[in-house]
Design an enzyme around this catalytic site. Structure first.
Site, PDB file in Angstrom:
ATOM      1  CB  VAL A  24      -1.023   0.046   1.224  1.00  0.00           C
ATOM      2  CG1 VAL A  24      -1.927  -1.228   1.321  1.00  0.00           C
ATOM      3  CG2 VAL A  24      -0.330  -0.185   2.518  1.00  0.00           C
ATOM      4  CG  HIS A  40      -4.142  -5.672   0.069  1.00  0.00           C
ATOM      5  ND1 HIS A  40      -3.291  -6.555   0.543  1.00  0.00           N
ATOM      6  CD2 HIS A  40      -5.227  -6.580  -0.499  1.00  0.00           C
ATOM      7  CE1 HIS A  40      -3.598  -7.798   0.428  1.00  0.00           C
ATOM      8  NE2 HIS A  40      -4.948  -7.618  -0.288  1.00  0.00           N
ATOM      9  CB  CYS A  48     -15.765  10.065   0.647  1.00  0.00           C
ATOM     10  SG  CYS A  48     -17.262  10.369   1.751  1.00  0.00           S
ATOM     11  CB  CYS A  51     -19.474  10.951  -2.209  1.00  0.00           C
ATOM     12  SG  CYS A  51     -17.834  11.745  -1.715  1.00  0.00           S
ATOM     13  CB  CYS A 109     -16.106  13.854   2.236  1.00  0.00           C
ATOM     14  SG  CYS A 109     -15.909  13.887   0.632  1.00  0.00           S
TER      15      CYS A 109
END
Length: 153
Positions: A24, A40, A48, A51, A109
């Site tokens: 990652v 991953h 978010c 959304c 967000c």
């Protein structure tokens, strides 16, 4: 037709090298590797939960620190006074059982103004997004060969 991420060239009917990684840390992308699927997810961005928009993790961290400057100062002050505080290898910190979190402000967000943000990584027990899984299957299906290095998959 396959996406460019798969690494298949429809014009020459040949497969290109595709990289599927569990890491990652975006190491392959930062090395300018092409056709990388980070199975991953990526630790350098947040997603978010409402959304699906992405937010830069460093930008979020800076906003979090700005919103909570007084709280951070109180934690630093407690640490200077000998309060037990342990920095863990994963970057988390044990702040003590009596530290209050009630005054923390968590940014929402910036796109939908209501969603909760989390790192864009697959945690234990989470499911890899289906589109990402399908991208990996497509890359393997169109590969002329397969080299697995250091993987438990």
């Amino acid at each position: 037709p396959l996406s460019r991420d798969v690494g298949y060239d429809a014009h020459t009917n040949s497969a290109k090298m595709s990289i599927i990684t569990q890491n990652v840390d975006t190491l392959h992308s930062r090395a300018n590797s092409q056709h990388v699927t980070e199975l991953h997810g990526r630790n350098d961005r947040l997603i978010c939960m409402s959304c699906g928009s992405f937010v830069d993790r460093l930008q979020f961290q800076n906003e979090l620190e700005d919103l909570n400057a007084d709280w951070l100062a109180s934690v630093a002050s407690a640490a200077a006074c000998g309060s037990q505080q342990e920095q863990r290898p994963d970057g988390d910190a044990e702040l003590g059982k009596h530290q209050s979190y009630s005054s923390l402000s968590i940014p929402c967000c910036p796109h939908c103004q209501r969603g909760f943000l989390k790192p864009d990584v697959v945690f234990f027990g989470d499911t890899v997004p289906k589109t990402r899984v399908n991208r990996c299957y497509d890359a393997v299906r169109h590969a002329d060969g397969l080299l697995c290095v250091g993987s438990s998959l």
